[in-house]
Design a protein around this motif. Sequence first.
Motif, short mmCIF file in Angstrom:
data_model
loop_
_atom_site.label_atom_id
_atom_site.label_comp_id
_atom_site.label_asym_id
_atom_site.label_seq_id
_atom_site.Cartn_x
_atom_site.Cartn_y
_atom_site.Cartn_z
N THR A 46 5.64 1.60 -9.37
CA THR A 46 5.54 1.43 -7.92
C THR A 46 4.41 2.28 -7.36
OG1 THR A 46 7.93 1.05 -7.81
CG2 THR A 46 6.81 1.58 -5.75
N ARG A 47 4.30 3.53 -7.84
CA ARG A 47 3.22 4.40 -7.35
C ARG A 47 1.85 3.80 -7.68
NH1 ARG A 47 6.67 8.67 -9.14
NH2 ARG A 47 5.54 8.78 -11.14
N VAL A 88 1.24 0.83 -5.28
CA VAL A 88 0.95 1.26 -3.91
C VAL A 88 -0.42 1.93 -3.84
CG1 VAL A 88 1.64 2.83 -2.05
CG2 VAL A 88 3.38 1.46 -3.25
N ASP A 123 -2.57 3.21 -0.76
CA ASP A 123 -1.94 2.61 0.42
C ASP A 123 -2.95 2.30 1.52
OD1 ASP A 123 0.19 1.64 1.96
OD2 ASP A 123 0.53 3.60 2.91
N MET A 181 1.51 -5.67 -2.76
CA MET A 181 2.23 -5.41 -4.01
C MET A 181 3.14 -6.60 -4.27
SD MET A 181 4.88 -2.26 -4.61
CE MET A 181 6.40 -2.48 -5.52
N SER A 236 5.84 -8.36 -6.87
CA SER A 236 6.74 -8.19 -8.00
C SER A 236 7.11 -9.54 -8.59
CB SER A 236 8.01 -7.46 -7.58
OG SER A 236 8.96 -7.47 -8.64
N TYR A 264 10.04 2.31 -3.99
CA TYR A 264 9.15 1.80 -2.95
C TYR A 264 9.53 2.40 -1.60
CZ TYR A 264 6.76 -1.51 0.14
OH TYR A 264 5.97 -2.06 1.11
N THR A 297 0.97 -1.01 2.81
CA THR A 297 1.17 -1.93 1.70
C THR A 297 2.16 -3.03 2.06
OG1 THR A 297 0.67 -0.24 0.05
CG2 THR A 297 1.92 -2.15 -0.70
N LEU A 343 4.65 -5.88 0.91
CA LEU A 343 5.47 -6.22 -0.26
C LEU A 343 5.66 -7.73 -0.35
CD1 LEU A 343 7.18 -5.06 -2.58
CD2 LEU A 343 9.12 -4.98 -1.00
#
Length: 429
Positions: free
Chosen positions: A229-230, A233, A236, A242, A244, A258, A266, A268
Motif C-alpha cells: 500500500t505504501r 500511494v 501521494d 491506486m 487493486s 490504506y 490518491t 482508490l
Amino acid sequence: MTRHGTHHPVPAVSGRRRAATALAASAAVLPALLSASACGGPAAADAAGQDVTVMTWAPSGTGAADRPGMTALAEAVGRELNEHGGLNGHRVRILTCNEHDTTDGATACAEQAVNARAVAVVGSASQYGSSFMPILEQAGIPFLGGYGLSSPEFSSPLSYPVNGGLPALVAGSGRQLVEAGCKQIALIRPDTRAGDTLVNYLTSAVARTGIKVTDVKAPEKSNDYSPYTRRAVGDDRPGNCMLSALGAEPTANLLDPYRRANPKNTQLASVIGSFQQSVVDSTGGDNGPLRGAYATGWFPAEASTVWDGLRETARSYGNGATIDVADPGVQTTWVAYAVLRQAVGRIDRSLPVTAKALQVVLDSGDPIDTAGTTPPLSWGVTNMLPSADSPRLVNTSVTFQQVRGGRLTEQHQGFTDVRWVLTNGEPPA
C-alpha cells in the motif's frame, strides 16, 4: 475471477446493448427444480423421462472462496421455473454440488453431472477448469456462464462464458481511470503468472495517454499489505491512482493500511469481485476508505432495474437462503440461467432437450438478449475473440461504477467495450 481474485480468466468478444427490459418476465421461465445441497443425488425423473437436468456448482464452507449464493439462486430459479410450466414445457431438475475449492471436489461435481446426464452445467464457480472441463468435454456437456476462474473456460469449445473475466475488468478500469484524470496508476496485483498478464492489459488501456503504470506485485495471501500500500500511494501527489486487482480477501486486508496511510490525493479503484457492496458496508460505508472509490464491473450496478427479476426470485423462491443480489457470482448465475432459458426455447418442442441440441443452438451465432444485464451474447465463429488463449470470450463490455453515499452506483449508464484493448487494437476515435 479466481479463488482469491488472482484469476486465470481472459478477454471476450462484444455485443451491443439492447433496451433493458426487466428480467422478472424472464424469471418465470428460468430453470428448475431443486436438488439437494452439496453433491446431492438427482430427483426422480417423471414417467415420460422428459425432465431436463442441469447442474450448478460452487465452493461452500471453505472460507474466502465460498460462493453459496450461486447454488442457492439456482435452486430458487428452479422452483420458480417449475411453478410456471418448466423449461420450454419440460420439468427441470437442478442439481447443486459443493466443489469445496479443490481439484477432487471439482472432478466429483463434473462426474456427477455426467452420471446424471445433465444437459449443461450452468452459472458455476471453480478455479479448477483443467480438471472439470475435460470431463464435461468427453461427455459433450456445455459449461454455460461459469464465473471465469480458469483458462479452459475461455478456450474450450464447450464453454460459453457470459462475462469477460478479470482481463476485461482491468482493461476497463484503465479506461475508467483515464476518464478520472489519473496521471499515474499503481496496480496492486497477485505475484503470479496470471497477475503478470494484467499489467499488459492495463498498460494497453492507457497507451498514448502519458499515464505512468507502476507494477506492485503482492502475495495472494498476506496478513499485512502495508508495504504494498505504501508503495502504491508513493508520495501521494495529485493525480495518483491506486488500483487493486488482488481479489476480495486481500483487497479487504489492504484497506486498513490504506486508511492508516490517510492519503489526501490518491484515488482508490478496484474491480468487482475484488470488492463489492458488502465490503463497502463492512468497512464503514460512506465514512470508510472506499468512499468515492471507482469500480469496474461486468454488469450494471445492483441498484439497476435490470436486477428486479433477480431480487424477486431470491425473495420469493429462496426459501430463506442468503442470496446476495450484489454478488457478481450470483449475478453471473442469473445471466447464465437467462441464456439457458432462451437457448432451450429455441429447440423444437417436439424434440428432446439434449446437451447436443443445446450446443447447436449456442453455436448458431444467433444473439441472445439478456434483458440489459449484458450486451446480446453470441458464441458464433464470427464472435470469437482473435486470441489463441481466450477465443470463447464473447463479452468484452464492462460498466463503470463508483461508491457514492455508501452505495456502489453507476458512474455513467451503459456498457464500455474494451475489445480493442484485449486485442491490442487502436482506441476508438
